[in-house]
Motif scaffolding. Structure first.
Motif, PDB file in Angstrom:
ATOM      1  N   THR A 266       9.080   6.970   8.035  1.00  0.00           N
ATOM      2  CA  THR A 266       9.435   7.634   6.782  1.00  0.00           C
ATOM      3  C   THR A 266       8.248   7.802   5.845  1.00  0.00           C
ATOM      4  N   TYR A 267       7.395   6.783   5.753  1.00  0.00           N
ATOM      5  CA  TYR A 267       6.341   6.784   4.748  1.00  0.00           C
ATOM      6  C   TYR A 267       4.951   6.772   5.353  1.00  0.00           C
ATOM      7  N   GLY A 268       3.983   7.181   4.525  1.00  0.00           N
ATOM      8  CA  GLY A 268       2.579   7.134   4.913  1.00  0.00           C
ATOM      9  C   GLY A 268       1.855   6.029   4.171  1.00  0.00           C
ATOM     10  N   ILE A 269       0.577   6.266   3.867  1.00  0.00           N
ATOM     11  CA  ILE A 269      -0.233   5.293   3.134  1.00  0.00           C
ATOM     12  C   ILE A 269       0.368   5.047   1.753  1.00  0.00           C
ATOM     13  N   SER A 270       0.347   3.782   1.325  1.00  0.00           N
ATOM     14  CA  SER A 270       0.876   3.442   0.007  1.00  0.00           C
ATOM     15  C   SER A 270      -0.041   2.436  -0.681  1.00  0.00           C
ATOM     16  N   SER A 271       0.220   2.216  -1.961  1.00  0.00           N
ATOM     17  CA  SER A 271      -0.517   1.234  -2.752  1.00  0.00           C
ATOM     18  C   SER A 271       0.470   0.375  -3.514  1.00  0.00           C
ATOM     19  N   THR A 272      -0.010  -0.780  -3.973  1.00  0.00           N
ATOM     20  CA  THR A 272       0.781  -1.606  -4.876  1.00  0.00           C
ATOM     21  C   THR A 272      -0.096  -2.042  -6.029  1.00  0.00           C
TER      22      THR A 272
END
Length: 265
Positions: free
Chosen positions: A52-58
């Motif tokens: 569902t998702y690609g690269i992410s950040s927090t």
């Protein structure tokens, strides 16, 4: 509420214990240190999350206590954000509200500019151990493990235009398309912690992995594929959502800097 209150009391006790060590130098011996943390991480998805998702950040913050015996105890929370949601608009929103090109028509009959992105939350408690090495006894390699809760979803946003609101995804309707899921999360992290008697030079860098055993948090999915609505969702189905990447943390210690020389009467 009782658990939250107990956690606050324990953290305050740690702070008071740290402030009690006024005649020890962080540069010469291992001391207890209370730290407020500001942190950023860059993540890649894996397992079910990767579909569902690609690269992410927090980005987030927390509190960590280093004990005199080099144990690390902490609590933290992070906001998850990412611009990549895999698939085209029809995959994400279904056929029911889009044109054949995946566009959404607003209330005035004009095309609406939609933006879809990943959003989520992750908070946890963690425990770890520091192996001293470096310029002083309070620096070193560490390993930590944590247990908490993680939630992710697709965020749907649109540009507000007069009389052209996309009512299909406006208000509570967007919850039928956000595919929100959440569940227990387990965290593993290892890296290097630098502590100094100067507040600006207290940081850590680490590699980390978070695995969450999630389930659907929405009971109904509004999307339509091949003319058939998805309908009710199995909320008992479990997913394996995995994030791994690198974390940068700025630690703000609560101790007061001590002089190198002490004088006694």
């Amino acid at each position: 509420m009782r658990r939250i209150f107990t956690t606050i009391i324990v953290l305050l006790a740690f702070v008071l214990a740290s402030q009690a060590q006024q005649k020890k130098s962080i540069m010469k011996e291992s001391i207890p240190v209370s730290m407020i943390q500001v942190t950023y991480a860059f993540h890649l998805p894996a397992m079910d999350n990767k579909t569902t998702y690609g690269i992410s950040s927090t980005i987030g913050g927390g509190f960590m206590q280093k004990t005199e015996n080099d144990w690390l105890l902490g609590v933290n929370g992070h906001f998850i954000f990412g611009s990549k949601v895999k698939g085209d608009r029809i995959d994400i929103l279904g056929e029911g509200i889009t044109t054949t090109d995946g566009e959404v028509i607003g209330g005035s009959g004009l095309m609406t500019s939609l933006a879809v992105a990943q959003r989520g939350l992750h908070f946890q408690g963690e425990i770890g151990k520091l192996i001293p090495c470096g310029p002083n006894p309070n620096c070193g390699v560490f390993i930590k493990g944590g247990v908490g809760y993680l939630r992710n979803r697709i965020n749907i946003d649109y540009e507000t235009q007069l009389y052209n609101t996309p009512y299909q995804v406006d208000g509570d309707y967007k919850y039928g398309y956000d595919q929100m899921r959440g569940g227990a999360a387990f965290h593993l992290e290892t890296g290097y912690l630098m502590l100094n008697d100067t507040r600006l030079l207290n940081w850590s860098i680490s590699l980390e992995m978070t695995w969450a055993r999630t389930h659907n948090l929405r009971a109904y999915d509004f999307r339509v594929f091949d003319g058939v609505p998805v309908g009710y969702v199995d909320q008992q189905k479990r997913f394996n959502d995995l994030y791994y990447g690198i974390r940068f943390t700025w630690n703000i210690p609560l101790y007061q800097r001590q002089p190198d020389t002490y004088y006694y009467n």
